[in-house]
Design an enzyme around this catalytic site. Sequence first.
Site, mmCIF file in Angstrom:
data_model
loop_
_atom_site.group_PDB
_atom_site.id
_atom_site.type_symbol
_atom_site.label_atom_id
_atom_site.label_comp_id
_atom_site.label_asym_id
_atom_site.label_seq_id
_atom_site.Cartn_x
_atom_site.Cartn_y
_atom_site.Cartn_z
ATOM 1 C CD GLU A 85 -2.964 -1.120 0.252
ATOM 2 O OE1 GLU A 85 -2.821 -0.387 -0.742
ATOM 3 O OE2 GLU A 85 -3.958 -1.851 0.417
ATOM 4 C CG HIS A 104 -3.988 0.539 5.530
ATOM 5 N ND1 HIS A 104 -5.363 0.665 5.483
ATOM 6 C CD2 HIS A 104 -3.700 -0.640 4.906
ATOM 7 C CE1 HIS A 104 -5.879 -0.376 4.850
ATOM 8 N NE2 HIS A 104 -4.891 -1.187 4.486
ATOM 9 C CG HIS A 106 -6.896 -4.673 7.380
ATOM 10 N ND1 HIS A 106 -6.097 -5.674 6.844
ATOM 11 C CD2 HIS A 106 -6.752 -3.606 6.558
ATOM 12 C CE1 HIS A 106 -5.508 -5.225 5.742
ATOM 13 N NE2 HIS A 106 -5.894 -3.975 5.554
ATOM 14 C CE1 TYR A 125 -16.919 15.498 22.428
ATOM 15 C CE2 TYR A 125 -18.754 14.282 23.399
ATOM 16 C CZ TYR A 125 -17.464 14.774 23.478
ATOM 17 O OH TYR A 125 -16.718 14.550 24.609
ATOM 18 C CG HIS A 167 -8.804 -2.265 2.218
ATOM 19 N ND1 HIS A 167 -8.110 -1.893 1.083
ATOM 20 C CD2 HIS A 167 -7.854 -2.647 3.107
ATOM 21 C CE1 HIS A 167 -6.816 -2.070 1.267
ATOM 22 N NE2 HIS A 167 -6.638 -2.529 2.499
ATOM 23 C CE1 TYR A 220 -10.471 17.293 24.702
ATOM 24 C CE2 TYR A 220 -9.239 16.127 23.012
ATOM 25 C CZ TYR A 220 -9.898 16.137 24.226
ATOM 26 O OH TYR A 220 -9.977 14.990 24.969
#
Length: 235
Positions: A85, A104, A106, A125, A167, A220
Amino acid sequence: MNREHLEAELRAALVEHGLKFAPSGLSQGTSGNLSVRWHDGEAEGMLITPSGVDYTRLRPQDLCFLRLDDASGTQWRGPLKPSSEWRFHRDIYCARPDVGAVLHAHPTHATALAVQRRPMPAFHYMVAVAGGRDIRCAPYATYGTEELSRNALEALAGRRACLLANHGMITVAADLSAAFALGVEVEELARQYLLALATGTPVVLPDDEMDRVLEAFKSYGANAQKKAAADGGAD
């Protein structure tokens, strides 16, 4: 801190966060990948985890360096080939100068939503932690392809996280710790959303409320940023 020392720290951090994949529930075995932006002294590029290596066996020297101007992904440097990837990692860095790290993975709940091609609306929120009123789901494309990269970039426009249909998920941030923490947060939100769907119809917050939350989120974490700056200065 000299360049060599900094690169060693980044490599160690990638290995450290890779080892957290399984305990955090973000990914298992060899699935998932991580990268950080890195300039090797000659060109802007990235350090990225290699393809098909179990994180429990990954060493700092196993990581790959890939230049961002290498659109073919063939000029990587390292003992092992980069993650399959690599393309969307590279394209995210090229398109998003604000991004210093890409994750990335899964994870179970986020992937359960992704296989339904279901975005995550403002049922809570905290969805705003990803940078917008919702967390989009990018259309499906075969892994490792230019099409997947284009779809991911579109889903990440104005956002720090997205789902990938059938994915998994992507999160981006200024640094690796923040990208990892965001991945954990998105997975927890996905779990909550699935529970809400299973027990009724979630009430989605209106756009004006999410806009207020997004504005509030700009400040924040200011204490954490000050602490990190202070800790860095103490070194």
